[in-house]
Scaffold this active site. Structure first.
Site, PDB file in Angstrom:
ATOM      1  N   ASP A   1       2.729   5.527  -7.017  1.00 54.55           N
ATOM      2  CA  ASP A   1       3.981   5.403  -6.266  1.00 54.55           C
ATOM      3  C   ASP A   1       5.211   5.244  -7.139  1.00 54.55           C
ATOM      4  OD1 ASP A   1       3.006   5.655  -3.696  1.00 54.55           O
ATOM      5  OD2 ASP A   1       2.338   3.583  -3.650  1.00 54.55           O
TER       6      ASP A   1
ATOM      7  N   HIS B   1       0.878  -1.178   0.000  1.00 53.16           N
ATOM      8  CA  HIS B   1       0.000   0.000   0.000  1.00 53.16           C
ATOM      9  C   HIS B   1       0.912   1.224   0.000  1.00 53.16           C
ATOM     10  CE1 HIS B   1      -3.487   2.391   0.604  1.00 53.16           C
ATOM     11  NE2 HIS B   1      -3.781   2.110   1.862  1.00 53.16           N
TER      12      HIS B   1
ATOM     13  N   HIS C   1      -2.517  -2.253  -9.768  1.00 57.60           N
ATOM     14  CA  HIS C   1      -3.488  -1.671  -8.844  1.00 57.60           C
ATOM     15  C   HIS C   1      -4.742  -2.526  -8.841  1.00 57.60           C
ATOM     16  CE1 HIS C   1      -5.989   1.270  -6.800  1.00 57.60           C
ATOM     17  NE2 HIS C   1      -4.851   1.802  -6.408  1.00 57.60           N
TER      18      HIS C   1
HETATM   19  N1  CMC Z   1       4.474  -6.931 -10.501  1.00 60.25           N
HETATM   20  C1  CMC Z   1       4.328  -8.137 -11.108  1.00 60.25           C
HETATM   21  N2  CMC Z   1       3.178  -8.808 -11.185  1.00 60.25           N
HETATM   22  C2  CMC Z   1       2.118  -8.236 -10.596  1.00 60.25           C
HETATM   23  C3  CMC Z   1       2.185  -6.992  -9.949  1.00 60.25           C
HETATM   24  C4  CMC Z   1       3.408  -6.334  -9.920  1.00 60.25           C
HETATM   25  N3  CMC Z   1       3.555  -5.144  -9.319  1.00 60.25           N
HETATM   26  N4  CMC Z   1       0.957  -6.673  -9.458  1.00 60.25           N
HETATM   27  C5  CMC Z   1       0.155  -7.684  -9.803  1.00 60.25           C
HETATM   28  N5  CMC Z   1       0.851  -8.630 -10.478  1.00 60.25           N
HETATM   29  C6  CMC Z   1       0.313  -9.853 -11.091  1.00 60.25           C
HETATM   30  C7  CMC Z   1       0.059 -10.919 -10.027  1.00 60.25           C
HETATM   31  O1  CMC Z   1       1.183 -11.753  -9.831  1.00 60.25           O
HETATM   32  C8  CMC Z   1      -1.122 -11.647 -10.616  1.00 60.25           C
HETATM   33  O2  CMC Z   1      -0.641 -12.490 -11.645  1.00 60.25           O
HETATM   34  P1  CMC Z   1      -1.330 -13.952 -11.891  1.00 60.25           P
HETATM   35  O3  CMC Z   1      -2.716 -13.631 -12.358  1.00 60.25           O
HETATM   36  O4  CMC Z   1      -0.469 -14.614 -12.897  1.00 60.25           O
HETATM   37  O5  CMC Z   1      -1.316 -14.642 -10.551  1.00 60.25           O
HETATM   38  C9  CMC Z   1      -1.924 -10.538 -11.303  1.00 60.25           C
HETATM   39  O6  CMC Z   1      -0.963  -9.525 -11.635  1.00 60.25           O
HETATM   40  C10 CMC Z   1      -3.026  -9.937 -10.417  1.00 60.25           C
HETATM   41  O7  CMC Z   1      -2.394  -9.523  -9.204  1.00 60.25           O
HETATM   42  P2  CMC Z   1      -3.115  -9.475  -7.794  1.00 60.25           P
HETATM   43  O8  CMC Z   1      -2.108  -9.703  -6.716  1.00 60.25           O
HETATM   44  O9  CMC Z   1      -4.315 -10.373  -7.801  1.00 60.25           O
HETATM   45  O10 CMC Z   1      -3.602  -7.986  -7.748  1.00 60.25           O
HETATM   46  P3  CMC Z   1      -4.177  -7.243  -6.494  1.00 60.25           P
HETATM   47  O11 CMC Z   1      -5.252  -6.387  -7.018  1.00 60.25           O
HETATM   48  O12 CMC Z   1      -4.514  -8.195  -5.413  1.00 60.25           O
HETATM   49  O13 CMC Z   1      -2.945  -6.367  -5.991  1.00 60.25           O
HETATM   50  C11 CMC Z   1      -1.426  -4.592  -5.747  1.00 60.25           C
HETATM   51  C12 CMC Z   1      -2.808  -5.013  -6.249  1.00 60.25           C
HETATM   52  C13 CMC Z   1      -1.305  -3.075  -5.837  1.00 60.25           C
HETATM   53  C14 CMC Z   1      -1.251  -5.005  -4.286  1.00 60.25           C
HETATM   54  C15 CMC Z   1      -0.350  -5.267  -6.631  1.00 60.25           C
HETATM   55  O14 CMC Z   1      -0.495  -4.857  -7.960  1.00 60.25           O
HETATM   56  C16 CMC Z   1       1.059  -5.007  -6.128  1.00 60.25           C
HETATM   57  O15 CMC Z   1       1.548  -5.710  -5.225  1.00 60.25           O
HETATM   58  N6  CMC Z   1       1.755  -3.956  -6.708  1.00 60.25           N
HETATM   59  C17 CMC Z   1       3.074  -3.601  -6.241  1.00 60.25           C
HETATM   60  C18 CMC Z   1       2.958  -2.762  -5.005  1.00 60.25           C
HETATM   61  C19 CMC Z   1       2.480  -1.360  -5.301  1.00 60.25           C
HETATM   62  O16 CMC Z   1       2.989  -0.700  -6.196  1.00 60.25           O
HETATM   63  N7  CMC Z   1       1.533  -0.891  -4.490  1.00 60.25           N
HETATM   64  C20 CMC Z   1       1.021   0.478  -4.585  1.00 60.25           C
HETATM   65  C21 CMC Z   1      -0.403   0.534  -5.016  1.00 60.25           C
HETATM   66  S1  CMC Z   1      -0.909   2.206  -5.470  1.00 60.25           S
HETATM   67  C22 CMC Z   1      -0.833   3.107  -4.034  1.00 60.25           C
HETATM   68  C23 CMC Z   1      -1.822   2.670  -3.027  1.00 60.25           C
HETATM   69  O17 CMC Z   1      -3.024   2.882  -3.239  1.00 60.25           O
HETATM   70  O18 CMC Z   1      -1.403   2.158  -1.998  1.00 60.25           O
END
Ligand code: CMC
Length: 422
Positions: free
Chosen positions: A358, A263, A302
């Site tokens: 970010d 986050h 996201h």
């Molecule tokens: N790098 C590589 N792969 C990713 C990433 C990433 N940053 N984010 C998602 N994926 C992949 C994930 O492995 C999954 O692949 P598969 O379908 O093959 O298993 C797919 O994309 C869907 O991911 P998810 O984990 O189900 O997505 P989520 O909606 O649960 O998570 C998130 C959202 C923001 C936690 C995630 O994208 C992440 O960890 N990003 C990196 C951390 C980040 O930049 N966070 C800041 C968010 S914006 C500021 C805020 O609001 O806090």
């Protein structure tokens, strides 16, 4: 065509017509058909926990609006304090309202001396400022016990005001304590962002004069972070608030939620990632390792945005302005190349992974001189009005206490076995 959906329980053959209202269907209607059956939705990916009139976020089309105003217009024309007012009270203030609001915030920036002398100085010298900020926000509830009276709007206003006005003071205090530098008291002649920079950087000069480009960039970054509907920390604020805890306790819990690297902690994690990559040659192997599941591309992806995050576009523009004053960040070229490679790679394209807010904020903060561990603190200051607007809205809605259900998957009943018989 009727705006309903029909759900049939095939075990009984009974059906119910459920109305679709504002794109949602009420769980209560389904409950009538199937009492004792719960919707399993880990991470709340398909659950709307509330109705809200604060922020409109359309992740498919990359749209973000506060109270109907596009984020692009607010970033260009508004100020952080004006946006706070808009989020909290629903409308842009007129001149008189704005003057009163700015005055109220400006004249509540001081904190009790015990907070500085006894509380902040009690931390270990290398304490993370997010841990200090979170604890200090919780501690404010002991200085203002009247905050428990959450039903009185005038009392609520006072606490809202304190949480917005004292955030930068506590944040700067945590930073100065970590350096062993004396604390700078707030300066009421400066704007919200200028005063924060003054409390951070002032040394011996009679009045600190921040560079106007940097002060404006900081104000814009605070605007961009001010609200983002039901994200992890805002949901925490609403959940804790639903037990009728005081707003300091709820905001401290929300700060804890924001601290995590998935986050608000992502801005710090982006810089660690870019430093680890270190050079152009390492970008491709790094991207391959992410695709192989060995980590995530921090600052990408996201839950809601499946298009370019509109905040990231504004941050990128601000980065150019800031670098004209501070000089270019040595990590910028790596970030730009990494973005280019990721955006043309099928792994990221097929999963709709774009840079989020970010990805570039850390580069700006770093070139302005903020140490890495202050990045999420800056996010906290920015997000505070959003948390408070949601807290206030939930109280006005008379929200029930948050209490989700679970699907139990553990062992069935069994008899206790005494220790010597195991
Ligand atoms: N790098 C590589 N792969 C990713 C990433 C990433 N940053 N984010 C998602 N994926 C992949 C994930 O492995 C999954 O692949 P598969 O379908 O093959 O298993 C797919 O994309 C869907 O991911 P998810 O984990 O189900 O997505 P989520 O909606 O649960 O998570 C998130 C959202 C923001 C936690 C995630 O994208 C992440 O960890 N990003 C990196 C951390 C980040 O930049 N966070 C800041 C968010 S914006 C500021 C805020 O609001 O806090």
């Amino acid at each position: 065509m009727p705006e309903t959906v029909t759900i049939t329980d095939n075990r009984t053959g009974e059906s119910v017509d459920v109305p679709i209202e504002n794109g949602g269907i009420p769980m209560s209607a389904i409950q009538k058909l199937m009492p004792g059956t719960w919707v399993l939705d880990p991470g709340f990916g398909g659950t709307a926990s509330t109705e809200s009139a604060i922020t409109d976020l359309d992740g498919i089309n990359g749209i973000l609006r506060y109270r109907g105003y596009p984020i692009e217009q607010l970033a260009e024309h508004s100020t952080f304090l004006e946006v706070c007012y808009l989020l909290l009270f629903g409308e842009l203030p007129n001149t008189e309202q704005m003057d009163a609001w700015v005055h109220d915030i400006t004249y509540h920036t001081f904190v009790h001396e015990n907070m500085r002398k006894r509380f902040m100085e009690g931390f270990h010298h290398d304490a993370h400022p997010m841990g200090m900020l979170m604890s200090a926000i919780a501690a404010l509830s002991t200085f203002y016990p009247e905050a428990k009276d959450i039903d009185d709007p005038a009392n609520r206003y006072k606490q809202i005001n304190r949480l917005i006005s004292k955030g930068p003071t506590i944040a700067a205090m945590a930073y100065r304590a970590s350096l062993g530098m004396p604390f700078n008291y707030p300066d009421n002649d400066l704007t919200y962002a200028e005063n924060f920079l003054s409390m951070m950087w002032k040394v011996a000069e009679p009045q600190y004069k921040p560079d106007p480009v940097l002060a404006r960039a900081l104000d814009i970054l605070l605007i961009l972070h001010a609200d983002h509907e039901q994200n992890c920390s805002t949901t925490t604020m609403r959940v804790v608030g639903s037990s009728h805890a005081d707003p300091y306790s709820a905001a401290a819990a929300a700060t804890g939620a924001l601290y995590g690297p998935r986050h608000g902690g992502a801005n710090e994690a982006v810089i660690h990632m870019l430093e680890e990559i270190g050079s152009y040659d390492n970008i491709e192997p790094f991207v391959e390792s992410v695709k192989a599941g060995e980590g995530r591309l921090m600052g990408f992806g996201h839950r809601v945005y499946k298009a370019y995050d509109p905040r990231a576009r504004i941050v990128k523009e601000q980065a150019d302005r800031v670098f004209e004053v501070t000089g270019k960040s040595p990590l910028l070229d790596i970030a730009l190349k990494l973005e280019e490679i990721a955006l043309s790679d099928d792994y990221f394209k097929s999963r709709n992974l774009y840079p989020n807010v970010d990805f570039y904020t850390g580069l700006i903060y770093q070139s302005m001189g903020f140490p890495l561990d202050m990045f999420t603190v800056l996010f906290t200051i920015g997000r505070m009005p959003g948390w408070l607007a949601h807290w206030q809205e939930s109280l006005e809605q008379g929200q029930r206490i948050s209490r989700p259900r679970q699907i139990y998957t553990g062992v069935d009943v069994r008899d206790y076995v005494p220790l010597d018989a195991r």
